[in-house]
Design a protein around this motif. Structure first.
Motif, PDB file in Angstrom:
ATOM      1  N   ASP A 243      39.441  40.234-156.191  1.00  0.00           N
ATOM      2  CA  ASP A 243      40.118  41.147-156.546  1.00  0.00           C
ATOM      3  C   ASP A 243      41.668  41.545-155.841  1.00  0.00           C
ATOM      4  N   GLY A 244      42.538  41.971-156.742  1.00  0.00           N
ATOM      5  CA  GLY A 244      43.870  41.955-156.276  1.00  0.00           C
ATOM      6  C   GLY A 244      44.226  42.910-155.196  1.00  0.00           C
ATOM      7  N   ARG A 245      43.300  44.221-154.985  1.00  0.00           N
ATOM      8  CA  ARG A 245      43.340  45.170-154.175  1.00  0.00           C
ATOM      9  C   ARG A 245      42.725  44.770-152.729  1.00  0.00           C
ATOM     10  N   THR A 246      41.708  44.093-152.710  1.00  0.00           N
ATOM     11  CA  THR A 246      41.185  43.881-151.536  1.00  0.00           C
ATOM     12  C   THR A 246      40.913  42.465-151.129  1.00  0.00           C
ATOM     13  N   GLY A 247      41.244  41.524-152.181  1.00  0.00           N
ATOM     14  CA  GLY A 247      40.913  40.126-151.602  1.00  0.00           C
ATOM     15  C   GLY A 247      39.239  39.889-151.841  1.00  0.00           C
ATOM     16  N   ALA A 248      38.656  40.666-152.380  1.00  0.00           N
ATOM     17  CA  ALA A 248      37.151  40.774-152.422  1.00  0.00           C
ATOM     18  C   ALA A 248      36.632  39.667-153.792  1.00  0.00           C
ATOM     19  N   GLU A 249      35.684  38.925-153.458  1.00  0.00           N
ATOM     20  CA  GLU A 249      35.134  37.996-154.641  1.00  0.00           C
ATOM     21  C   GLU A 249      34.696  39.087-155.766  1.00  0.00           C
ATOM     22  N   ILE A 250      35.080  38.585-157.042  1.00  0.00           N
ATOM     23  CA  ILE A 250      34.578  39.431-158.135  1.00  0.00           C
ATOM     24  C   ILE A 250      33.384  38.526-158.783  1.00  0.00           C
ATOM     25  N   HIS A 251      33.792  37.392-158.982  1.00  0.00           N
ATOM     26  CA  HIS A 251      33.001  36.198-159.788  1.00  0.00           C
ATOM     27  C   HIS A 251      33.277  35.094-159.292  1.00  0.00           C
ATOM     28  N   THR A 252      32.209  34.102-159.137  1.00  0.00           N
ATOM     29  CA  THR A 252      32.278  32.830-158.968  1.00  0.00           C
ATOM     30  C   THR A 252      31.507  32.013-159.827  1.00  0.00           C
ATOM     31  N   VAL A 253      32.097  30.929-160.273  1.00  0.00           N
ATOM     32  CA  VAL A 253      31.424  29.893-161.272  1.00  0.00           C
ATOM     33  C   VAL A 253      31.631  28.437-160.702  1.00  0.00           C
ATOM     34  N   LYS A 254      31.000  27.510-161.256  1.00  0.00           N
ATOM     35  CA  LYS A 254      31.198  26.188-160.969  1.00  0.00           C
ATOM     36  C   LYS A 254      32.332  25.625-161.488  1.00  0.00           C
ATOM     37  N   TYR A 255      33.203  24.867-160.821  1.00  0.00           N
ATOM     38  CA  TYR A 255      34.503  24.363-161.179  1.00  0.00           C
ATOM     39  C   TYR A 255      34.392  23.351-162.175  1.00  0.00           C
ATOM     40  N   GLU A 256      34.991  23.545-163.327  1.00  0.00           N
ATOM     41  CA  GLU A 256      35.154  22.661-164.344  1.00  0.00           C
ATOM     42  C   GLU A 256      36.350  21.805-164.546  1.00  0.00           C
ATOM     43  N   VAL A 257      36.583  20.647-164.514  1.00  0.00           N
ATOM     44  CA  VAL A 257      35.637  19.428-164.627  1.00  0.00           C
ATOM     45  C   VAL A 257      35.042  19.254-163.349  1.00  0.00           C
ATOM     46  N   PRO A 258      33.865  18.901-162.957  1.00  0.00           N
ATOM     47  CA  PRO A 258      33.419  18.348-161.630  1.00  0.00           C
ATOM     48  C   PRO A 258      33.879  16.837-161.378  1.00  0.00           C
ATOM     49  N   ARG A 259      33.605  16.346-160.326  1.00  0.00           N
ATOM     50  CA  ARG A 259      34.021  14.870-160.058  1.00  0.00           C
ATOM     51  C   ARG A 259      33.198  14.318-160.752  1.00  0.00           C
ATOM     52  N   HIS A 260      31.974  14.379-160.876  1.00  0.00           N
ATOM     53  CA  HIS A 260      31.257  13.484-161.776  1.00  0.00           C
ATOM     54  C   HIS A 260      30.071  14.710-162.510  1.00  0.00           C
ATOM     55  N   PRO A 261      29.843  14.048-163.719  1.00  0.00           N
ATOM     56  CA  PRO A 261      29.033  15.155-164.436  1.00  0.00           C
ATOM     57  C   PRO A 261      27.548  15.077-164.376  1.00  0.00           C
ATOM     58  N   ASP A 262      26.876  14.325-163.383  1.00  0.00           N
ATOM     59  CA  ASP A 262      25.770  14.121-163.115  1.00  0.00           C
ATOM     60  C   ASP A 262      25.309  14.496-161.535  1.00  0.00           C
ATOM     61  N   THR A 263      26.522  14.466-160.931  1.00  0.00           N
ATOM     62  CA  THR A 263      26.039  14.812-159.551  1.00  0.00           C
ATOM     63  C   THR A 263      27.178  15.428-158.682  1.00  0.00           C
ATOM     64  N   GLU A 264      26.868  16.213-157.617  1.00  0.00           N
ATOM     65  CA  GLU A 264      27.814  16.690-156.803  1.00  0.00           C
ATOM     66  C   GLU A 264      28.363  15.974-155.725  1.00  0.00           C
ATOM     67  N   ASN A 265      27.610  14.717-155.579  1.00  0.00           N
ATOM     68  CA  ASN A 265      27.717  13.959-154.579  1.00  0.00           C
ATOM     69  C   ASN A 265      27.956  12.577-154.965  1.00  0.00           C
ATOM     70  N   PRO A 266      29.016  12.359-155.652  1.00  0.00           N
ATOM     71  CA  PRO A 266      28.989  10.946-156.381  1.00  0.00           C
ATOM     72  C   PRO A 266      29.610   9.728-155.301  1.00  0.00           C
ATOM     73  N   THR A 267      29.277   8.764-155.419  1.00  0.00           N
ATOM     74  CA  THR A 267      29.760   7.366-155.016  1.00  0.00           C
ATOM     75  C   THR A 267      31.050   6.987-154.970  1.00  0.00           C
ATOM     76  N   PRO A 268      31.642   6.543-154.042  1.00  0.00           N
ATOM     77  CA  PRO A 268      33.149   5.872-154.551  1.00  0.00           C
ATOM     78  C   PRO A 268      33.296   5.226-155.819  1.00  0.00           C
ATOM     79  N   GLU A 269      31.871   4.459-156.065  1.00  0.00           N
ATOM     80  CA  GLU A 269      31.959   3.690-157.179  1.00  0.00           C
ATOM     81  C   GLU A 269      31.822   4.250-158.480  1.00  0.00           C
ATOM     82  N   GLN A 270      31.338   5.474-158.421  1.00  0.00           N
ATOM     83  CA  GLN A 270      31.220   6.492-159.601  1.00  0.00           C
ATOM     84  C   GLN A 270      32.398   7.142-159.798  1.00  0.00           C
TER      85      GLN A 270
END
Length: 616
Positions: A243-270
């Protein structure tokens, strides 16, 4: 007639309501006052100007003011406090004023904004928007601590953002936390009215432990995803609208595109398999913008990657919720692969094909408003990008770009609609092992009235001299290659570099200093990039202001021209392309804003902005 009719059927863009934006600046001969001509009013609107001193009101003009929207008050007592206000005329009737500016006694030649800079931090890039719906701009400031480029190891400080009113009131503070790395390529922030309610939102990539302006934690505050080299290659990634007035979170979603499509914790090789390396140098390159993808309402554009894989996600923000509008990914089809590796450290947003909807100019390629590839040169990555009506002898928008490649495309200009390369100048030096030799900087500005269009020049790659908008070499010498700014009384651009505003003497190939803010204890940002906190048409007439931090990091100083002009233009902030240029100016390697129309002494009548404003 057909062109006129077509223009009228395009949707009006919803834009922010602005007040008159009166500003006063002392100068040798008196006090210079200027104000906005709004994009929603008649170009011929007349004004009366008033000064109030010691409780006494004085009308300053004998006849209604119908030329430039500025006035030099030579009878003001600068040793006293003076308040200025403007009343527009409807026929012979004065309309109520909505904006007043008080210049204190013996005021300096800048507006000061005191800061509450955290210990160990310094004011970095900023953006402006109306955060509370009052018709005046506020500043969202990125306070930067220890930072690192993607290619460097080492921990960083948490990125901090603060919102200030122009009187110095601190509205809120957002701390992105330890799981968002600090650096030019990581921490992009978009400040704009995304839902059209008259109040701007702030959008940023967030992570576990980010804290909003109300103290609410996003994700899991106990998590620490920073690895032994200081990089953040694991853990959840979010996109949050505040929110511009207060800085309060309005809505949060997952970031697109992720580092890896299958896992939040990819290896360096992936990571290497998808992006080309395993240390985040390519996967953690982010860009961002706002764009009118439907021609009427602004969408949020968040981007990842440009050296190899390129992913661009467009979101709509309605009913306080983010929804994915479309996703472009260079690696999802053979057709898309020609858009792979074409991005810059910057981007630009404008309607390149004249359909009333914005495209994303992403370095050497362009994505259409529908999320499909429009065209790609295949020239690859570059560091600078300029988009506008750079050649007024041709219809539509042109794109000036530079490349880190070493054959025939050191710099080039292309047609915005078709992608046709109009001309190109080859890099002279050859590539040396593990060392880039392409131009490091490039600029396209109208600085010489003898040639139609914008002049172009670069630094590096063995390319020397000044070129016209057709690619013809017209001079040996060049001015600084950084930013441009409208500052003096003519319609040519001035040169902005570091703390200095220069005037280019096109007859002699030299520059003259108009202002050096170092004389006022100011400093530039971003290391060798030497850019201001922001350059923007913040208030006053169509000319631009420039914002710098002070050397002690406890203050922002806003400089506005005090040079009279008879030229009358609508405020640049009601030109959609220019306004969106201010939104993306903070992104990665900052670039100057450009208007959608050509500006010079021989220009036709400035087009009236096709906009509607939302008053809260």
């Amino acid at each position: 007639m057909l062109l006129f009719s077509f223009a009228n059927v395009l949707a009006q863009r919803n834009m922010e309501y602005l007040k008159r934006g009166v500003v006063a600046v002392p100068q040798q001969d008196g006090i210079f006052v200027s104000w906005r001509l709004l994009g929603t009013e008649d170009k011929a609107t007349a004004f009366n100007l008033y000064r109030k001193t010691d409780g006494k009101e004085t009308k300053l003009n004998a006849k209604p003011l119908t030329k430039g929207t500025n006035f030099l008050d030579t009878k003001a007592d600068k040793a006293k406090e003076n308040t200025y206000y403007v009343k527009a005329l409807s026929g012979k009737k004065e309309l109520a004023d909505d904006s007043r500016f008080t210049l204190k006694a013996n005021a300096p030649a800048y507006l000061s904004i005191p800061l509450k800079t955290p210990e160990g931090y310094a004011p970095g890039d900023a953006s402006v928007a109306d955060l509370d719906g009052d018709g005046e701009y506020e500043i969202v400031l990125h306070q930067t601590g220890k930072a690192h480029d993607n290619s460097h190891d080492g921990p960083t400080d948490p990125p901090i953002f603060q919102a200030y009113k122009l009187d110095g009131t601190l509205m809120w503070t957002i701390n992105l936390g330890k799981n968002i790395r600090e650096g030019a390529h990581y921490t992009q922030f978009i400040v704009y009215d995304l839902d059209g309610d008259g109040i701007a939102e702030v959008a940023m990539k967030t992570a576990d432990g980010s804290v909003d302006g109300k103290g609410k934690v996003i994700g899991d505050a106990t998590k620490n995803w920073v690895n032994e080299t200081g990089h953040i290659l694991l853990g959840p990634e979010y996109l949050t609208v505040f929110d511009g007035r207060t800085g309060a979170e309005i809505h949060t979603v997952k970031y697109e595109v992720p580092r890896h499509p299958d896992t939040e914790n990819p290896t360096p090789e992936q990571l290497k398999e998808i992006w080309g390396d395993g240390n985040g140098n390519r996967s953690d390159r982010f860009l961002a913008a706002a764009a009118y993808l439907d021609g009427k309402n602004a969408s949020l554009v968040m981007c990842r990657g440009y050296y190899t894989r390129t992913a661009i996600a467009a979101y709509d923000f309605k009913d306080k919720k983010l929804s994915l509008r479309w996703l472009f990914d260079s690696d999802t089809s053979e057709e898309n692969r020609k858009y792979r590796g074409q991005g810059n450290h910057n981007l630009s947003i404008t309607d390149v094909d004249g359909d009333g909807k914005d495209e994303i100019v992403y370095g050497a390629m362009t994505i259409n408003d529908n999320g499909k590839g429009l065209h790609s040169t295949g020239f690859g990555h570059g560091d600078a990008l300029h988009v506008g009506d750079l050649d007024p002898t041709r219809p539509g928008i042109e794109i000036f770009d530079i490349q880190e490649r070493f054959d025939d495309a050191g710099m080039h200009m292309r047609d915005g609609k078709t992608g046709e390369v109009l001309w190109k100048i080859a890099s002279v030096e050859s590539r040396k092992e593990d060392k880039f030799q392409g131009p490091g900087r490039g600029l396209s500005l109208n600085i010489d009235p003898r040639y139609p269009g914008s002049e172009c020049w670069v630094t590096g790659a063995g390319i020397t001299g000044l070129y016209d908008s057709k690619g013809n070499r017209i001079g040996e010498n060049i001015p600084a290659c950084n930013f441009g700014i409208y500052w003096d009384g003519d319609l040519l651009s001035e040169i902005l570099n570091g703390t200095v505003i220069d005037k280019w003497d096109y007859m002699n190939g030299t520059t003259k200093v108009l202002l050096d803010t170092k004389d006022f204890d100011c400093a530039s940002n971003n290391g060798t990039k030497s850019t201001p906190v922001l350059s923007v048409d913040l208030f006053g007439d169509w000319r631009e202001e420039v914002i710098y931090r002070t050397t002690h990091n406890k203050e922002l100083r806003i400089f506005s021209t005090n040079i009279p002009t008879e030229h009358r233009l609508y405020t640049l902030m009601h030109d959609p392309q220019y306004r969106l240029s201010i939104v993306w100016q903070n992104v990665a390697y900052n670039q100057p804003p450009h208007a959608s129309f050509y500006i010079d002494e021989k220009m036709p009548e400035q087009p009236k902005p096709n906009i509607t404003v939302k008053k809260k």
